[in-house]
Design an enzyme around this catalytic site. Structure first.
Site, PDB file in Angstrom:
ATOM      1  N   CYS A   1     -23.825  -4.307 -27.545  1.00  0.00           N
ATOM      2  CA  CYS A   1     -24.154  -3.543 -26.360  1.00  0.00           C
ATOM      3  C   CYS A   1     -24.578  -2.378 -27.274  1.00  0.00           C
ATOM      4  O   CYS A   1     -23.924  -2.082 -28.293  1.00  0.00           O
ATOM      5  CB  CYS A   1     -22.839  -3.268 -25.552  1.00  0.00           C
ATOM      6  SG  CYS A   1     -21.492  -2.586 -26.047  1.00  0.00           S
TER       7      CYS A   1
ATOM      8  N   LYS B   1       0.878  -1.114  -0.072  1.00  0.00           N
ATOM      9  CA  LYS B   1       0.158   0.064  -0.163  1.00  0.00           C
ATOM     10  C   LYS B   1       0.650   1.449   0.085  1.00  0.00           C
ATOM     11  O   LYS B   1       0.428   2.255  -0.551  1.00  0.00           O
ATOM     12  CB  LYS B   1      -0.950  -0.029   1.261  1.00  0.00           C
ATOM     13  CG  LYS B   1      -1.896  -0.947   0.977  1.00  0.00           C
ATOM     14  CD  LYS B   1      -3.090  -0.775   0.011  1.00  0.00           C
ATOM     15  CE  LYS B   1      -4.012  -1.961  -0.035  1.00  0.00           C
ATOM     16  NZ  LYS B   1      -4.761  -2.088   1.050  1.00  0.00           N
TER      17      LYS B   1
END
Length: 485
Positions: free
Chosen positions: A456, A265
């Site tokens: 789509c 992180k």
């Protein structure tokens, strides 16, 4: 067709200068979004509302859907505007419009008035309500909790009969706050935290750390594109992809197992800070919530923040997972998130919940920071609208067709809401509805002797998914280039 857009209440209580600036920005945002769909849409700013007009009645549902997703709008009224001569004329116009609607119902009349008239708002309510009660025998007046509330706005010599009231998402208009950089992983948390900053008026750019190859990147692009397209398409934003596989490999090889999560992180916020500095962005956004996973204790979060050169915002810090998932459902990212693997949590078997600074610094001393620098330098920077263009280049081997062959099945990969609203119908070919976020887990269960043509609305998701399926060894896919209306 006319809409009266009401601003988020927090905007209305600001000073006149700030309110005007916010309203001006919101007007521009509305215009940018609506005019892409309907060029003839007119957007006009007034003191305490924004007026939207369109001559194309067939665009009504789409305009409503777009307005409902623009930050800064508290609600908007769909109105029918008519000129009038006197109070009795208003009653006659109202009667003609609502007589059928009020049959057998209880009702009340609510009037808002601006300008000089010979009657007050209350007098207008009584006169119109009394007239409706006399002329519609099966209707009854009920001032509290009626079946129908007849709403009328009167301004000078025009009346506006409110046909419907639609809720907006509230918040501040995008552009009223500074830009932020969201660390997006494709999971529930990062999508929701990105949306929360959009709703608060920030233009959100996206930074993605790729730990899982092409398929992972495609999925995250889908989420970022979805959030941008639905909630912030009024602004250009960047999508930055950083290949972090080398960084993860170095951590796995050099760092103590218990410290890996915090170190990873810290490497991410270091890299994100460099990207933010490049674009003069003051803050980065993460989806961390206190105590949700081992790296998200106060001690660990403080150590993670120390590695950042930018402000770290955590809008979900006090939210629990159920709340976050509920919000993801509201904004339409939950199904994408379900199909997304979580890479950060699996690199450490016994993660520390209370990291010690000295130990973290020692472990990072073994890390070759040239690998991190190289990852940042080789980052891919995209205008998020280029996701569609990039797809054109990447899916060169996937054929786009407009005429179907005999053995082909149409695979409608739009979301259930889109297919319900505008279903794909074919008299000659089988149509299967399979939302794009279920393709990775369900496409393999289809009859592989058949060829599938993905469809789509705009062609972006179908091409991204075609690339994903090709990457996974499925050669029986093509893309349908034709739109339905």
């Amino acid at each position: 067709m006319k809409f009266i857009v009401k601003l988020f209440p927090e905007i209305m209580i600001k000073s006149e200068t700030v309110r005007k600036r916010f309203a001006k920005i919101l007007t521009s945002n509305i215009r940018n979004i609506l005019q892409k769909y309907d060029e003839e849409t007119a957007v006009v700013r007034h003191w305490d509302y924004i007026e939207v007009r369109s001559k194309n009645e067939e665009n009504r549902e789409e305009l409503i859907a777009l307005l409902q997703r623009i930050p800064g709008i508290h609600h908007f009224l769909e109105v029918e505007e008519k000129p009038f001569t006197d109070l009795h004329h208003i009653f006659e116009l109202t009667l003609a419009d609502v007589a059928q609607q009020l049959q057998g119902k209880t009702f009340c009349v609510r009037v808002k008035r601006k300008g000089k008239h010979k009657f007050s708002s209350i007098e207008a309510e009584r006169y119109i309500g009394g007239g409706l009660n006399q002329h519609i025998e099966s209707a009854k007046v009920r001032l509290k909790n009626p079946d129908v509330t007849v709403r009328i706005d009167i301004e000078d010599d025009k009346m506006m009969l409110v046909k419907a009231r639609h809720a907006g998402i509230g918040g501040y208009p995008i552009g009223t706050q500074e830009d932020v950089l969201s660390l997006i992983s494709g999971g529930f948390d990062s999508g929701v935290s990105s949306y929360m900053l959009i709703r608060r008026g920030s233009r959100v750019h996206y930074c993605f750390f790729n730990l899982g190859g092409v398929a992972h990147e495609i999925g995250v692009k889908q989420m970022a594109y979805h959030i941008w397209q639905r909630y912030s398409a009024s602004h250009k934003v960047r999508f930055i992809a950083i290949n972090f596989e080398g960084v993860v490999g170095e951590i796995l090889e050099k760092v103590d197992n218990g410290q890996m999560g915090v170190v990873l992180k810290r490497m991410m916020v270091r890299a994100a800070s460099k990207v933010a500095q490049r674009f003069n962005i003051e803050a980065i956004v993460t989806g961390e919530a206190l105590g949700q996973v081992s790296s998200q204790t106060l001690t660990n979060l403080r150590l993670i923040d120390e590695a950042a050169d930018a402000l770290v915002l955590r809008p979900l810090i006090t939210h629990d997972k159920e709340q976050i998932i509920a919000m993801a459902k509201e904004i339409g990212t939950d199904d994408i998130a379900k199909s997304m693997p979580e890479f950060c949590g699996v690199i450490s078997k016994n993660p520390t919940i209370k990291a010690v600074r000295e130990k973290i610094v020692t472990e990072e001393g073994y890390f070759n920071f040239e690998i991190l620098e190289s990852a940042v330098q080789n980052a891919k920077y995209l205008d998020i609208r280029q996701i569609a263009e990039e797809t054109e280049k990447e899916v060169v081997e996937v054929e786009a067709i407009s005429v179907l062959s005999e053995n082909e099945v149409i695979l409608d990969i739009r979301s259930p809401e889109e297919t319900d609203e505008n279903p794909f119908k074919s008299d000659t070919h089988e149509v299967i509805q399979m939302p794009f976020y279920k393709l990775s887990s369900q496409f393999g269960s289809l009859d592989q002797s058949k060829n599938y043509v993905l469809y789509c609305e705009r062609g972006v998701m179908s091409k991204l998914q075609a690339l994903y399926l090709k990457e996974n060894g499925f050669s029986n896919v093509r893309v349908f280039a034709k739109k339905i209306h």
